[in-house]
Design a protein around this motif. Structure first.
Motif, short mmCIF file in Angstrom:
data_model
loop_
_atom_site.label_atom_id
_atom_site.label_comp_id
_atom_site.label_asym_id
_atom_site.label_seq_id
_atom_site.Cartn_x
_atom_site.Cartn_y
_atom_site.Cartn_z
N THR A 3 0.80 -1.22 0.00
CA THR A 3 0.00 0.00 0.00
C THR A 3 0.83 1.28 0.00
N ARG A 4 2.12 1.18 -0.17
CA ARG A 4 2.97 2.36 -0.14
C ARG A 4 2.72 3.25 -1.35
N MET A 5 2.68 4.56 -1.13
CA MET A 5 2.47 5.52 -2.22
C MET A 5 3.76 5.70 -3.00
N THR A 6 3.64 5.79 -4.31
CA THR A 6 4.81 6.08 -5.13
C THR A 6 5.07 7.58 -5.08
N ASP A 7 6.23 7.99 -5.55
CA ASP A 7 6.54 9.42 -5.59
C ASP A 7 5.59 10.17 -6.52
N ASP A 8 5.18 9.53 -7.59
CA ASP A 8 4.21 10.15 -8.51
C ASP A 8 2.85 10.33 -7.83
N ASP A 9 2.43 9.32 -7.05
CA ASP A 9 1.18 9.42 -6.31
C ASP A 9 1.25 10.59 -5.32
N TRP A 10 2.37 10.69 -4.63
CA TRP A 10 2.53 11.74 -3.63
C TRP A 10 2.53 13.12 -4.30
N ALA A 11 3.16 13.26 -5.45
CA ALA A 11 3.16 14.53 -6.17
C ALA A 11 1.72 14.92 -6.55
N THR A 12 0.92 13.95 -6.94
CA THR A 12 -0.48 14.22 -7.27
C THR A 12 -1.24 14.68 -6.04
N VAL A 13 -1.02 14.04 -4.92
CA VAL A 13 -1.68 14.44 -3.67
C VAL A 13 -1.32 15.87 -3.32
N LEU A 14 -0.06 16.22 -3.44
CA LEU A 14 0.37 17.58 -3.11
C LEU A 14 -0.30 18.62 -4.01
N ARG A 15 -0.44 18.29 -5.30
CA ARG A 15 -1.10 19.21 -6.22
C ARG A 15 -2.58 19.37 -5.88
N VAL A 16 -3.24 18.27 -5.60
CA VAL A 16 -4.68 18.30 -5.33
C VAL A 16 -4.99 19.05 -4.04
N PHE A 17 -4.20 18.82 -3.01
CA PHE A 17 -4.50 19.42 -1.71
C PHE A 17 -3.71 20.68 -1.39
N SER A 18 -3.04 21.26 -2.36
CA SER A 18 -2.21 22.44 -2.09
C SER A 18 -3.04 23.63 -1.59
N ALA A 19 -4.28 23.71 -2.00
CA ALA A 19 -5.12 24.84 -1.60
C ALA A 19 -5.77 24.64 -0.24
N SER A 20 -5.70 23.47 0.32
CA SER A 20 -6.40 23.20 1.57
C SER A 20 -5.44 23.10 2.75
#
Length: 65
Positions: A3-20
């Motif tokens: 279940t570990r997140m890849t670096d690409d997954d983490w980059a997506t999370v950062l982009r999606v939640f950057s405003a919150s």
């Protein structure tokens, strides 16, 4: 770990939640580990107490959730 997140997954999370960004309280210590813990919790359908110690104290994860 499966279940570990890849670096690409983490980059997506950062982009999606950057405003919150939280405006109250202290910043979470390790957001990535927290999200991986939630993912593990839901995928494996376990109780909070059964959360592996690699995600930190189960009670801390539960309180943050």
């Amino acid at each position: 770990m499966l279940t570990r997140m890849t670096d690409d997954d983490w980059a997506t999370v950062l982009r999606v939640f950057s405003a919150s960004c939280s405006r109250r309280g202290p910043k979470g210590r390790n957001d990535r580990r927290f999200l991986e813990a939630l993912h593990y919790f839901t995928v494996h359908n376990i109780t909070w107490r059964a959360l592996p110690s690699c995600f930190g104290n189960w009670n801390s994860v539960w309180k943050r959730f």
